[in-house]
Design an enzyme around this catalytic site. Structure first.
Site, PDB file in Angstrom:
ATOM      1  N   LYS A  30       3.034 -25.630 -20.139  1.00  7.21           N
ATOM      2  CA  LYS A  30       2.721 -24.375 -20.408  1.00  7.21           C
ATOM      3  C   LYS A  30       3.534 -23.352 -19.861  1.00  7.21           C
ATOM      4  CE  LYS A  30       0.287 -21.005 -20.294  1.00  7.21           C
ATOM      5  NZ  LYS A  30       0.995 -19.751 -20.486  1.00  7.21           N
ATOM      6  N   GLU A  88       1.345 -24.271  -6.131  1.00  5.46           N
ATOM      7  CA  GLU A  88       2.149 -23.523  -5.397  1.00  5.46           C
ATOM      8  C   GLU A  88       2.154 -22.103  -5.603  1.00  5.46           C
ATOM      9  OE1 GLU A  88       5.553 -27.000  -5.256  1.00  5.46           O
ATOM     10  OE2 GLU A  88       6.006 -25.114  -6.432  1.00  5.46           O
ATOM     11  N   CYS A 125       8.692 -16.268  -5.028  1.00  2.00           N
ATOM     12  CA  CYS A 125       7.605 -16.384  -4.265  1.00  2.00           C
ATOM     13  C   CYS A 125       7.951 -16.471  -2.524  1.00  2.00           C
ATOM     14  CB  CYS A 125       6.879 -17.680  -4.505  1.00  2.00           C
ATOM     15  SG  CYS A 125       7.692 -19.064  -4.158  1.00  2.00           S
ATOM     16  N   GLU A 147       0.507  -9.025  -2.057  1.00  2.00           N
ATOM     17  CA  GLU A 147       1.742  -9.535  -2.498  1.00  2.00           C
ATOM     18  C   GLU A 147       1.933  -8.554  -3.614  1.00  2.00           C
ATOM     19  OE1 GLU A 147       1.851 -12.703  -5.291  1.00  2.00           O
ATOM     20  OE2 GLU A 147       3.707 -13.510  -4.434  1.00  2.00           O
TER      21      GLU A 147
HETATM   22  P1  NAD Z   1       0.427 -15.988 -12.971  1.00  4.39           P
HETATM   23  O1  NAD Z   1      -0.465 -16.767 -12.125  1.00  4.39           O
HETATM   24  O2  NAD Z   1      -0.151 -14.844 -13.711  1.00  4.39           O
HETATM   25  O3  NAD Z   1       0.729 -16.874 -14.482  1.00  4.39           O
HETATM   26  C1  NAD Z   1       1.202 -18.382 -14.044  1.00  4.39           C
HETATM   27  C2  NAD Z   1       1.097 -19.184 -15.033  1.00  4.39           C
HETATM   28  O4  NAD Z   1      -0.351 -19.345 -15.301  1.00  4.39           O
HETATM   29  C3  NAD Z   1       1.646 -18.615 -16.582  1.00  4.39           C
HETATM   30  O5  NAD Z   1       2.007 -19.734 -17.162  1.00  4.39           O
HETATM   31  C4  NAD Z   1       0.215 -18.048 -17.260  1.00  4.39           C
HETATM   32  O6  NAD Z   1      -0.028 -17.975 -18.413  1.00  4.39           O
HETATM   33  C5  NAD Z   1      -0.844 -19.374 -16.533  1.00  4.39           C
HETATM   34  N1  NAD Z   1      -2.176 -18.673 -16.199  1.00  4.39           N
HETATM   35  C6  NAD Z   1      -2.842 -17.481 -16.193  1.00  4.39           C
HETATM   36  N2  NAD Z   1      -4.179 -17.620 -16.101  1.00  4.39           N
HETATM   37  C7  NAD Z   1      -4.561 -18.763 -16.394  1.00  4.39           C
HETATM   38  C8  NAD Z   1      -5.834 -19.379 -16.308  1.00  4.39           C
HETATM   39  N3  NAD Z   1      -6.926 -18.977 -16.241  1.00  4.39           N
HETATM   40  N4  NAD Z   1      -5.689 -20.828 -16.672  1.00  4.39           N
HETATM   41  C9  NAD Z   1      -4.411 -21.466 -16.883  1.00  4.39           C
HETATM   42  N5  NAD Z   1      -3.209 -21.050 -16.950  1.00  4.39           N
HETATM   43  C10 NAD Z   1      -3.337 -19.612 -16.470  1.00  4.39           C
HETATM   44  O7  NAD Z   1       1.806 -15.781 -12.244  1.00  4.39           O
HETATM   45  P2  NAD Z   1       3.080 -15.123 -12.626  1.00  4.39           P
HETATM   46  O8  NAD Z   1       2.806 -13.469 -12.675  1.00  4.39           O
HETATM   47  O9  NAD Z   1       3.583 -15.904 -13.817  1.00  4.39           O
HETATM   48  O10 NAD Z   1       4.001 -15.326 -11.391  1.00  4.39           O
HETATM   49  C11 NAD Z   1       3.987 -14.697 -10.173  1.00  4.39           C
HETATM   50  C12 NAD Z   1       3.087 -15.273  -9.182  1.00  4.39           C
HETATM   51  O11 NAD Z   1       3.512 -16.820  -9.154  1.00  4.39           O
HETATM   52  C13 NAD Z   1       3.408 -14.641  -7.776  1.00  4.39           C
HETATM   53  O12 NAD Z   1       2.065 -14.512  -7.283  1.00  4.39           O
HETATM   54  C14 NAD Z   1       4.323 -15.693  -6.944  1.00  4.39           C
HETATM   55  O13 NAD Z   1       4.195 -15.446  -5.412  1.00  4.39           O
HETATM   56  C15 NAD Z   1       3.879 -16.920  -7.608  1.00  4.39           C
HETATM   57  N6  NAD Z   1       4.846 -17.911  -7.350  1.00  4.39           N
HETATM   58  C16 NAD Z   1       4.568 -18.961  -6.434  1.00  4.39           C
HETATM   59  C17 NAD Z   1       5.534 -19.796  -6.102  1.00  4.39           C
HETATM   60  C18 NAD Z   1       5.392 -21.007  -5.240  1.00  4.39           C
HETATM   61  O14 NAD Z   1       6.337 -21.930  -5.252  1.00  4.39           O
HETATM   62  N7  NAD Z   1       4.625 -20.887  -4.332  1.00  4.39           N
HETATM   63  C19 NAD Z   1       6.671 -20.063  -7.011  1.00  4.39           C
HETATM   64  C20 NAD Z   1       6.776 -19.126  -8.031  1.00  4.39           C
HETATM   65  C21 NAD Z   1       5.886 -18.047  -8.154  1.00  4.39           C
HETATM   66  O1  6OD Z   2      13.064 -24.026  -4.578  1.00  7.26           O
HETATM   67  C1  6OD Z   2      11.886 -24.791  -4.907  1.00  7.26           C
HETATM   68  O2  6OD Z   2      11.871 -25.930  -5.017  1.00  7.26           O
HETATM   69  C2  6OD Z   2      10.724 -23.821  -5.276  1.00  7.26           C
HETATM   70  N1  6OD Z   2       9.395 -24.417  -5.551  1.00  7.26           N
HETATM   71  C3  6OD Z   2      11.022 -22.465  -5.139  1.00  7.26           C
HETATM   72  C4  6OD Z   2       9.943 -21.546  -5.499  1.00  7.26           C
HETATM   73  C5  6OD Z   2      10.319 -20.255  -5.606  1.00  7.26           C
HETATM   74  C6  6OD Z   2       9.227 -19.350  -5.845  1.00  7.26           C
HETATM   75  O3  6OD Z   2       9.528 -18.462  -6.557  1.00  7.26           O
END
Ligand code: NAD
Ligand code: 6OD
Length: 484
Positions: A176, A252, A286, A388
């Protein structure tokens, strides 16, 4: 108008409702996307379950690894289409998608294809109570159907980071992708066909989170595990949903990452490295740095140099080769970033540069751009230092001692990444080992080896992926004990 559909059992499937896919660079609608309702998600899960019992379930490890390399070949063959789709969906500069996102997607498949062929497991010769022997060895089986939910910032990179090891281990998947960036996950479906992946192994459902495809997937009783990348609060919501069906999760999540710059750093390297860590992908990684701690002796020149660097970044159309910085992902996300820009002022920050919206006098004025922004002068307790933002913004604070720097960097509920800038490697090791995070970089940032553990502490995640950590998450280990 282009249409983007769900992909189930090798077929593109319409949903009853549609939503718009918007180009963040100019606000234009680039596609209508079919939303998967609960029945469509159920079809996808049933297709994935069925294909576990078919050709895919019987395929040898070598056969699966060869298919994964074919997927990588097919991504490379369609390199320009993937880059164009990712740029249109995210607004990221074409140079970044070409250098980072699409090559990493291919590398994700190649890495796990190679790793699964050589992955060993433990075995023990065990002394039994009666003085005889037994042999214990573990075997690796697929978990079953894995639900994969991903965000919009590095859509293809993060999706394939999970799809590749899941398939390498013999699972089938229902993915998804984010509602903001549905294109490349759908393009990957075409690649799966070309690479000879049997129908039903890779399925895509589009939609939102709560009461939409995301929630339907996570609460589905026939999904065996959920792997998620996104916001910490979404992770908490998913945890509640999966609790009812006791699924393993890998999360993550978000971060509020620190950089610590010591006076003995290579100054230019540190400025360039921190600038990249703050502004890459318009701060929407992230791992990006939002808190910079600089030793007092070099604080003023460092702030001045980072300001110059920020002001030299070329903000503009993502399809231009010279663009360094594209827009944020959406109007809503821009409003979030701007609300923090306002909050910083209310909290008493000194604005070093940025703080507003750039003007272009062109169609880009309909896009979701913000200026790269630097603040100083906030107390460590300020919300702008604690929460954040996920935009091209950082706060810089001075420190006097190593101890103080470590303590400020660790004073957060998050624990994803940190970077340390020093030419004293002894100090680099010492400080790195005190960071309460999943990943610490010394004199670099976002330098990746895909075999290493990747994940976060605290609100930044649960578990580790990468290398063997991924293979172990996406496998059910069965220990066999034989009395000899
Ligand atoms: P988000 O949590 O809003 O959405 C991520 C995904 O989850 C989307 O596909 C969304 O439709 C889905 N989603 C939302 N609510 C849900 C629910 N209740 N049940 C199931 N699915 C649901 O995140 P975003 O705004 O798309 O991305 C930004 C965030 O992601 C930032 O906080 C960033 O730090 C984090 N992020 C973390 C990493 C990591 O590797 N740690 C990597 C990339 C992004
Ligand atoms: O490099 C990766 O494998 C990874 N998971 C990066 C995540 C980046 C976050 O936005």
């Amino acid at each position: 108008m282009k249409s983007i559909h769900n992909y189930i059992d090798g077929q593109f499937v319409r949903g009853k409702r549609e939503f718009a896919d918007v180009n963040p660079a100019d606000g234009s609608v680039i596609a209508q996307v079919s939303e998967a309702d609960e029945e469509v998600v159920d079809r996808a899960v049933r297709a994935a379950r069925k294909s576990l019992r078919g050709e895919w379930g019987r395929m040898s490890v070598r056969g699966r690894a060869a298919r994964l390399h074919k997927i990588a070949d097919a991504i490379e063959a369609r390199f320009d289409s993937f880059v164009a789709a990712e740029v249109a969906d995210t607004g990221k500069p074409i140079t970044l998608a070409s250098k980072l996102d699409v090559p990493r997607a291919a590398a994700n498949f190649r890495t796990f294809a190679d790793l699964i062929k050589t992955a060993g497991l433990e075995s023990f010769q065990t002394e039994t109570p009666d003085g005889q022997n037994a042999l214990n060895y573990a075997i690796r089986k697929p978990l079953g159907v894995v639900g994969i939910i991903t965000p919009w910032n590095l859509p293809l990179l993060l999706l394939t980071w999970k799809v590749a090891p899941a398939l390498a281990c013999g699972n089938t998947v229902v993915v998804k992708p984010s509602e903001e960036t549905p294109a490349t996950a759908t393009l990957l479906a075409e690649v799966m066909k070309e690479a000879g992946i049997p129908d039903g192994v890779y399925n895509v459902v589009h939609g939102f989170g709560p009461n939409s495809a995301g929630e339907f997937l996570t609460r589905h009783p026939d999904v065996n595990a959920v792997t998620f990348t996104g916001e910490s609060q979404t992770g908490a919501a998913i945890m509640k949903t999966v609790a009812a069906t006791v699924k393993p999760v890998s999360f993550e999540l978000g971060g509020k990452n620190a950089a610590i710059v010591f006076a003995d750093c290579d100054f230019d390297d540190a400025v360039n490295g921190v600038a990249e860590a703050v502004f890459l992908n318009t701060g929407q990684v992230c791992l990006c740095t939002e808190r910079v701690y600089v030793e007092r002796a070099i604080f003023s020149p460092f702030v001045e140099s980072l300001k110059k660097k920020a002001e030299s970044l070329r903000i503009g159309s993502p399809v231009e080769n010279i663009t360094d910085l594209g827009p944020l992902i959406s109007a809503q996300h821009r409003e979030k970033a701007l609300s923090y820009y306002r909050l910083a002022r209310e909290e008493g920050a000194t604005l070093i540069t940025g703080g507003g919206i750039p003007q272009f006098g062109s169609v880009l004025d309909h896009g979701f751009y913000v200026q790269p922004t630097i603040y100083t002068g906030l107390p460590e307790s300020a919300r702008c230092v604690k929460e954040e933002i996920f935009g091209p913004v950082c706060h810089i604070a001075p420190f006097d001692t190593e101890e103080e720097a470590v303590s400020m960097a660790n004073d957060t509920k998050y624990g994803l990444a940190a970077s340390i800038w020093t030419t004293n490697l002894k100090r680099g090791h010492r400080v790195a080992q005190q960071m309460n995070v999943g990943i610490t970089w010394v004199n670099c940032w976002f330098l990746r080896d895909l075999r290493t553990p990747f994940g976060g502490a605290g609100f930044s995640g649960i578990g580790r992926e990468g290398g063997m950590h991924s293979l172990n998450f996406y496998s059910e280990l069965n220990n066999v004990c034989i009395r000899l």
